[in-house]
Design an enzyme around this catalytic site. Structure first.
Site, PDB file in Angstrom:
ATOM      1  N   SER A 260     -35.146 -24.052  -2.876  1.00 37.59           N
ATOM      2  CA  SER A 260     -34.256 -23.474  -2.206  1.00 37.59           C
ATOM      3  C   SER A 260     -34.773 -22.776  -0.786  1.00 37.59           C
ATOM      4  O   SER A 260     -36.296 -22.972  -0.546  1.00 37.59           O
ATOM      5  CB  SER A 260     -33.847 -22.186  -3.053  1.00 37.59           C
ATOM      6  OG  SER A 260     -35.037 -21.416  -3.075  1.00 37.59           O
ATOM      7  N   LYS A 261     -33.822 -22.354  -0.023  1.00 37.92           N
ATOM      8  CA  LYS A 261     -34.449 -21.725   1.400  1.00 37.92           C
ATOM      9  C   LYS A 261     -35.662 -20.681   0.995  1.00 37.92           C
ATOM     10  O   LYS A 261     -36.485 -20.510   1.706  1.00 37.92           O
ATOM     11  CB  LYS A 261     -33.178 -21.101   2.010  1.00 37.92           C
ATOM     12  CG  LYS A 261     -33.604 -20.323   3.326  1.00 37.92           C
ATOM     13  CD  LYS A 261     -32.530 -20.002   3.916  1.00 37.92           C
ATOM     14  CE  LYS A 261     -32.291 -18.293   3.795  1.00 37.92           C
ATOM     15  NZ  LYS A 261     -33.471 -17.589   4.358  1.00 37.92           N
ATOM     16  N   ARG A 262     -35.470 -19.863  -0.037  1.00 36.35           N
ATOM     17  CA  ARG A 262     -36.352 -18.922  -0.375  1.00 36.35           C
ATOM     18  C   ARG A 262     -37.721 -19.619  -0.713  1.00 36.35           C
ATOM     19  O   ARG A 262     -38.832 -18.874  -0.460  1.00 36.35           O
ATOM     20  CB  ARG A 262     -35.739 -18.130  -1.559  1.00 36.35           C
ATOM     21  CG  ARG A 262     -35.281 -16.588  -1.092  1.00 36.35           C
ATOM     22  CD  ARG A 262     -34.583 -15.831  -2.201  1.00 36.35           C
ATOM     23  NE  ARG A 262     -33.441 -16.809  -2.741  1.00 36.35           N
ATOM     24  CZ  ARG A 262     -33.148 -17.033  -3.926  1.00 36.35           C
ATOM     25  NH1 ARG A 262     -33.865 -16.287  -4.790  1.00 36.35           N
ATOM     26  NH2 ARG A 262     -32.052 -17.565  -4.096  1.00 36.35           N
ATOM     27  N   GLY A 264     -39.061 -22.088   0.668  1.00 31.39           N
ATOM     28  CA  GLY A 264     -39.715 -22.289   1.781  1.00 31.39           C
ATOM     29  C   GLY A 264     -40.351 -20.931   2.462  1.00 31.39           C
ATOM     30  O   GLY A 264     -41.574 -21.212   2.769  1.00 31.39           O
ATOM     31  N   ASP A 265     -39.544 -19.874   2.460  1.00 31.33           N
ATOM     32  CA  ASP A 265     -40.131 -18.678   2.934  1.00 31.33           C
ATOM     33  C   ASP A 265     -41.336 -18.417   2.167  1.00 31.33           C
ATOM     34  O   ASP A 265     -42.256 -17.963   2.683  1.00 31.33           O
ATOM     35  CB  ASP A 265     -39.025 -17.397   2.780  1.00 31.33           C
ATOM     36  CG  ASP A 265     -37.770 -17.920   3.741  1.00 31.33           C
ATOM     37  OD1 ASP A 265     -37.800 -18.742   4.488  1.00 31.33           O
ATOM     38  OD2 ASP A 265     -36.644 -17.337   3.205  1.00 31.33           O
TER      39      ASP A 265
END
Ligand code: GLU
Length: 505
Positions: A260-262, A264-265
């Protein structure tokens, strides 16, 4: 007769484009190109509550950046236009009503409040075969009552009537035979109170009207497949149903669930293709493009997430991918995303690219840092020398700034402890020698080594100080290559300046 290959990428414009989405685009594109077919972009924007300003343009820009442009789509049109579902609204109601008339769907008049109440009294409430006969819909109301409500314009939706005790079987080109028990599927809304279709109805109607031959999409859509297959059947279109291709998920690096994008962060890598600025929060999520990825490297990396050609080959040009791609070689299992590997692809592409292929992008990056490059020829030579040390285009300045400005400081720890008067003398004499030397890497090296011999100092002990004199730190290409590029005057001036710094204290 075999159908013409027509595939589609059908995103909902709700935000940044996840790399899994770009991989779906890529597999669609490769398959279409390989089979001489058409690749269509269809914007699925019927859910107005999820509409996000700018998201469609962003998707188009991502596809253009990757070089995966559609043959038909909202930008370039095509024989099945419009390609935005919000502009195709009139198409859907008649099919929803046809389903009602044929007994495969029904009008439901339950208000949002009534449904909320149901949710409060029934745990895991689902509108379906267990309760549809006790709710306010055309199955429980008389034909006359339904007609009156419709005539009065009472808000309503149309729901599919999922059959009881049936099994929906279908064939997926990656997974093989798949089946779902209908008792576990709820009566999905097909047409909403605002007259817009839901995704389920619109995707089937448009895949039919646009003559889609193969539907590629992420595995997360597998649970929706039984609803779609029933709709193909109920609308009488089963013979035209596309082949199903549910692509494996892209997993977190540890293999634990969908990337998920999270993640990546949290782990410090991009998940979106390009920077995405959320218009509501103003927050920017960074993308592969802005991180300095070359589109060819990004695309090549994505192709290998879940597919291989059966050999060890990892670097493929677009033409090779088109030639070699086959659904049979797409794996069923999720593909773990490995950022180190993703970096490796970019590094390989920067290395193998001609300077002319990357210089404009590097110049853009420099411009953004307010760095002006005056001598284009010199810049190109520098880029040629350092490109094999770059993982990202952004690395250029870090790897090459010393070619444009004198080192602001020296890594003194690397030279001071071993500095000696003999070394000072060596460099003082080297300056004299170099003043008379032809400026070529080979002769500079020969002269350097001959002087080291004369002074009985191992050349290895002098190379590092020389590098630090020219670069400031322990990195960069070959020392003599650097000297050649810097030129005689600049090299000598740097040696002079550094000798003083190294002697001090
Ligand atoms: N609109 C769906 C999405 O946002 C498309 C799924 C499909 O391709 O059927 O991904």
């Amino acid at each position: 007769m075999t159908k013409k290959v027509r595939v589609r990428f059908a995103p909902s414009p709700t935000g940044g484009l996840h790399l899994g989405g770009v991989r779906t685009v890529l597999f669609n594109y490769l398959f279409a190109r390989k089979h001489g077919g058409d690749f269509i972009l269809r914007i699925e924007d019927t859910d107005q509550s999820r509409y996000v300003e700018g998201a469609e343009k962003y998707i188009l820009d991502c596809l253009a950046w990757c070089g995966l442009n559609p043959d038909e789509g909202p930008l370039n049109g095509g024989p099945y236009a419009p390609y935005r579902q919000s502009e195709r609204k009139e198409n859907y109601r008649k099919y929803a009503e046809q389903l009602v008339n044929d007994g495969y769907a029904y009008y439901a008049f339950d208000t949002p409040e009534e449904l909320d109440q149901q949710r409060q009294v029934t745990a895991n409430f689902r509108y379906g075969h267990e309760n549809r006969n006790s709710l306010r819909n055309s199955l429980t109301l008389s034909a006359q009552e339904t007609k009156t409500l419709l005539e009065q314009g009472v808000p309503h939706v149309i729901r599919i009537k999922i059959p009881i005790n049936e099994t929906v079987h279908f064939y997926d080109m990656i997974r093989g035979g798949v089946s779902f028990e209908t008792n576990l599927v709820d009566d999905k809304v097909l047409l909403k109170a605002d007259g817009m279709p839901t995704y389920h109805l619109a995707v089937v109607v448009d895949d039919y009207l646009m003559k889609i031959s193969h539907a590629f999409r992420g595995e997360e859509w597998l649970p929706s497949a039984p609803v779609h297959i029933l709709l193909w059947e109920y609308l009488g279109w089963k013979a035209d149903m596309p082949e199903w291709v549910h692509l494996p998920l892209i997993l977190k690096p540890d293999g634990n669930g969908k990337l998920s994008k999270r993640d990546g962060d949290r782990l410090g890598f991009p998940v979106y293709a390009m920077n995405w600025k959320d218009p509501k929060t103003g927050e920017t999520t960074r993308g592969f493009r802005e991180m300095g990825y070359l589109p060819e490297a990004f695309v090549n990396m994505l192709a290998l997430l879940g597919w291989n050609d059966g050999t060890e080959q990892e670097i493929f040009s677009m033409d090779e991918l088109i030639e070699k791609f086959s659904i049979e070689r797409v794996s069923k299992a999720g593909a773990k995303f490995d950022f180190e590997k993703a970096k490796w692809f970019n590094h390989e592409y920067i290395k193998k690219n001609q300077v002319s292929g990357i210089k404009h992008q590097v110049l853009e990056i420099l411009k953004a840092k307010d760095i002006q490059v005056e001598d284009n020829e010199y810049f190109e030579k520098v880029l040629e020398t350092v490109k094999e040390r770059m993982t990202f285009l952004q690395d250029f300045w870090e790897q090459a700034s010393f070619f444009f400005e004198q080192p602001a400081s020296y890594d003194l720890n690397a030279v001071k402890p071993k500095w000696s008067d003999a070394k000072t003398e060596f460099f003082n004499e080297l300056i004299k020698k170099y003043e008379a030397e032809t400026w070529e890497a080979a002769s500079l090296e020969v002269a350097f080594k001959a002087l080291a011999d004369e002074k009985a100092i191992k050349p290895g002990e002098l190379m590092l100080p020389m590098r630090i004199m020219l670069v400031g730190g322990k990195f960069g290409p070959g020392v003599f290559d650097i000297a050649v590029l810097l030129g005689k005057e600049e090299t000598i001036s740097r040696i002079k300046k550094a000798v003083i710094a190294f002697m001090a204290e």
